[in-house]
Design an enzyme around this catalytic site. Structure first.
Site, PDB file in Angstrom:
ATOM      1  N   GLU A 201       0.818  -1.215   0.000  1.00  0.00           N
ATOM      2  CA  GLU A 201       0.000   0.000   0.000  1.00  0.00           C
ATOM      3  C   GLU A 201       0.858   1.273   0.000  1.00  0.00           C
ATOM      4  O   GLU A 201       0.556   2.237   0.714  1.00  0.00           O
ATOM      5  CB  GLU A 201      -0.952  -0.001   1.207  1.00  0.00           C
ATOM      6  CG  GLU A 201      -2.016  -1.091   1.111  1.00  0.00           C
ATOM      7  CD  GLU A 201      -3.070  -1.015   2.211  1.00  0.00           C
ATOM      8  OE1 GLU A 201      -4.214  -1.360   1.939  1.00  0.00           O
ATOM      9  OE2 GLU A 201      -2.733  -0.601   3.344  1.00  0.00           O
ATOM     10  N   GLU A 277      -6.705  -7.793  -1.072  1.00  0.00           N
ATOM     11  CA  GLU A 277      -7.276  -7.816   0.271  1.00  0.00           C
ATOM     12  C   GLU A 277      -8.762  -7.528   0.182  1.00  0.00           C
ATOM     13  O   GLU A 277      -9.167  -6.380  -0.032  1.00  0.00           O
ATOM     14  CB  GLU A 277      -6.603  -6.791   1.190  1.00  0.00           C
ATOM     15  CG  GLU A 277      -5.155  -7.100   1.525  1.00  0.00           C
ATOM     16  CD  GLU A 277      -4.570  -6.117   2.539  1.00  0.00           C
ATOM     17  OE1 GLU A 277      -5.352  -5.350   3.149  1.00  0.00           O
ATOM     18  OE2 GLU A 277      -3.340  -6.112   2.715  1.00  0.00           O
TER      19      GLU A 277
END
EC number: 3.2.1.-
Length: 695
Positions: A201, A277
């Site tokens: 991320e 995710e």
């Protein structure tokens, strides 16, 4: 001796040739792929892209993955959790790799026991799972400092997650070691790893445009040859893309799926889509509400992702536990530390039990693949145990006599820069600061994260993020000022990770004048820390207790130790250790109200080790029946509950508790996991209470 030759033995020669021909014809007809394990078969092409599809060798491949973190699950339960993942209809395991746990000191690596990454990955392969590895170096994962080691913060100019030389030098040395272990596990080398994620991320952080290309090259230069991926949420997707790396997305709702897939198409054209995710629940913070996500909503979103043609990874499939002090924190406005449990309201509970989400998704994946999943394993045994009454006691002030000589310093030293652990500072636990004062006034300073202030041995209040000043009452002459500071967990996500030093930060002031000449005690609460407290150092619990204090008790278990939960009704704040294992923190502000105690960490028969724990506060609870803890969420379907009406008893298993802050004691209650009042959205109807009273 006569020499043998082809010309002298033509018959034998002809026979040998005939035998070779027959052997070749027979061997050709054997199906060797059914004889050799899958990971030893010839693997050439690996995971690759072809238009909108993933390809594994010459076949289209849709990744159906689930996340399990080996460092959050007792090693003895790895196989159970992986079999349950396989039985849910999934084909791929994903896991993070925590740098801070694997390199606790510079150049000192630990891949043993519960940190045996290679054993975990090979076990997944043996069960028939592919693996996507997420090695960081930063992993977020609601773990302390996002998995980065705290000794990096010894450098006052450190810039984490950038190409700052002090950071990249450390990353290079870590990757040198880590990748030497990972490379042989790759698909093209006969292992199960089909893809590797580049950082985590980073688009949401985006502090250095040269950083992600550096990490990509660092992986490739050390032999990573499988597909590379990035992973970003809606806040960072457009900024997290790296040339030559497939971008994937993180989300929880169908609305996000549509929006992020549109961005992906504009960024990288027609490529396989993957939700790296899909958040099956969410983590909890101390003092906050418990987060749950309805199983019907999970089913609808997962169905939409699969029907959209996307691959998916369930984050989390099984969350496990933030054992010890490894939990992270968030700091957007207010500082919020994560709770000990990483149950996450995931597909399996913290103790590995099935949920309604598991049942529904197993049916979905089976229908989608057209192949019935393997039968799910049986539940692990749960047990309710007899009450535990702490029998021995040691005041923290008395315990100081048996500790190493304190560090002396003119000014306070933060935890990471303490001259301990071979120059690597202190990563977790508590620090006690002492100095002398001769007057009253206003005490002020920067305390990270929570410090209790004592005059001599009397508590007068707390300093933390919101309370930065406290009034010192009138004193007469020489007075010892003590501040016991708890590191509640370093931030794991956000732009303030560079400022996560703990303890007293900078000067401590009395009436705006800096105090000097400190004694500093490192209280890291490790196994080695407690070894100095021999039994002759303890006394029976007195009627009048001086706090902070350690308490020691024994837990009697049967010949078959089983999972349970400790219900800590009456205890306010602290940590609990059982047989060398730190179960983690508790705090009565909730939402978590019990601590998971794996049965594999209990011993049958007599336990010879004495492990104290630190309890940071407690209030008086009179002996008597323990009330049921409130259900923290709507009830949810559970697997059948094991019969907990009978408890087999055996010689005791040692368990201890150190109590800090107040003047009274409370109750500890082991309870059966599947009906335990966990703050995880699990049904808590009618479970037998079991308490530990400290009187």
């Amino acid at each position: 001796m006569p020499k043998w030759s082809l010309r002298r033995r033509p018959g034998r020669t002809l026979g040998l040739l005939l035998l070779l021909v027959l052997s070749f014809l027979v061997l050709r007809r054997l199906n060797w792929t059914s004889v050799l394990p899958l990971w030893l078969q010839r693997q050439r092409l690996g995971l690759r892209t072809k238009g909108p599809n993933f390809m594994l060798e010459d076949s289209t491949f849709q990744i159906l993955g689930g996340s399990i973190h080996y460092f959050r699950v007792p090693r003895e339960y790895w196989r159970d959790r992986l079999l349950k993942l396989k039985a849910c209809g999934l084909n791929t395991l994903t896991t993070y790799v925590p740098w801070n746990l694997h390199e606790p000191e510079r150049g000192k690596f630990d891949f043993s026991g519960n940190l045996d990454l290679e054993a975990f990955i090979w076990l997944a392969a043996k069960i028939g799972l592919w693996v996507i590895l997420r090695p960081g170096p930063y992993i977020c994962s609601e773990i302390d400092l996002g998995g980065l080691p705290s000794w990096l913060l010894q450098d006052p100019d450190m810039k984490l997650r950038t190409t700052y030389p002090g950071f990249t030098k450390a990353v290079d040395l870590y990757f040198d070691h880590l990748m030497s272990r990972v490379v042989p596990l790759q698909y093209k080398h006969g292992g199960p790893i089909i893809a590797v994620q580049v950082e985590n991320e980073y688009g949401s952080y985006n502090g250095d445009h040269a950083y992600m290309p550096y990490i990509k090259k660092a992986l490739e230069d050390r032999g990573i040859i499988e597909m590379l991926l990035t992973s970003d949420n809606k806040d960072g997707l457009e900024k997290g893309v790296v040339d030559g790396v497939l971008a994937t997305i993180n989300l929880q709702s169908q609305q996000e799926l549509v929006a992020l897939n549109s961005i992906l198409l504009s960024i990288q054209g027609i490529q396989p889509k993957m939700v790296m995710e899909y958040w099956t629940g969410w983590f909890d913070s101390w003092g906050g509400s418990h987060n749950i996500l309805d199983s019907s909503e999970v089913l609808q979103t997962v169905s939409a992702i699969i029907k959209d043609g996307s691959s998916i990874n369930l984050y989390m499939f099984h969350g496990g536990t933030n054992f010890g002090f490894i939990n992270g924190a968030m700091h957007f406005g207010d500082y919020k530390a994560d709770v000990t449990s990483y149950d996450y309201d995931a597909i399996l509970t913290e103790a590995g039990d099935y949920t309604a989400k598991y049942t529904k998704l197993r049916e979905l994946f089976g229908t989608f693949s057209g192949v019935p999943p393997p039968p799910p394993p049986e539940l692990t045994a749960k047990m309710v145990y007899e009450p535990v009454t702490p029998s021995f006691y040691l005041s923290l002030w008395d315990a100081l006599l048996y500790m190493d000589k304190p560090i002396t310093s003119e000014i306070p030293i933060n935890m990471e820069n303490l001259p301990v652990n071979n120059g690597n500072g202190q990563a977790f636990g508590y620090v006690l600061y002492e100095t002398t004062i001769f007057s009253s006034g206003v005490l002020s300073g920067l305390v990270r994260d929570r410090g209790q202030v004592f005059l001599n041995r009397v508590s007068i209040g707390f300093l933390d993020y919101t309370t930065t000043k406290i009034t010192i009452p009138l004193t007469q002459g020489y007075t010892i000022l003590r501040i016991l500071v708890e590191n509640r967990g370093r931030v794991n996500y956000g732009n303030n990770i560079d400022s996560q030093r703990k303890g007293l930060i900078g000067n401590l002031y009395l009436n705006n004048k800096p105090l000097k000449n400190f004694k500093i005690y490192s209280l890291d609460m490790t196994k080695q820390f407690f070894q100095r407290f021999d039994m002759d150092k303890w006394s029976v619990v007195p009627k009048e207790i001086t706090f902070p204090a350690f308490f020691l008790g024994t837990l009697s278990v049967g010949i078959y130790p089983s999972d349970t939960f400790l219900k800590l009704e009456g205890w306010v704040k602290g940590v609990v250790l059982v047989n060398d294992h730190n179960l983690g923190r508790y705090w009565n502000v909730g939402p978590q109200e019990t601590l998971y105690l794996p049965g594999v960490w209990l011993d049958k028969g007599l336990n010879k080790h004495v492990q104290p724990t630190l309890a940071l506060q407690h209030r008086l609870v009179l002996p008597g029946p323990v009330n049921h803890i409130r259900d923290l969420s709507p009830s949810r379907v559970l697997a059948p509950t094991p019969n907990c009406s009978e408890t087999l008893l055996a010689p005791p298993s040692h368990f201890c508790l150190l109590t800090v802050w107040d003047h009274t004691c409370g109750i500890l209650t082991p309870a059966p996991s599947s009906v335990c009042p966990q703050p995880h959205g699990r049904n808590t109807d009618s479970w037998p209470s079991l308490s530990v009273a400290c009187m």
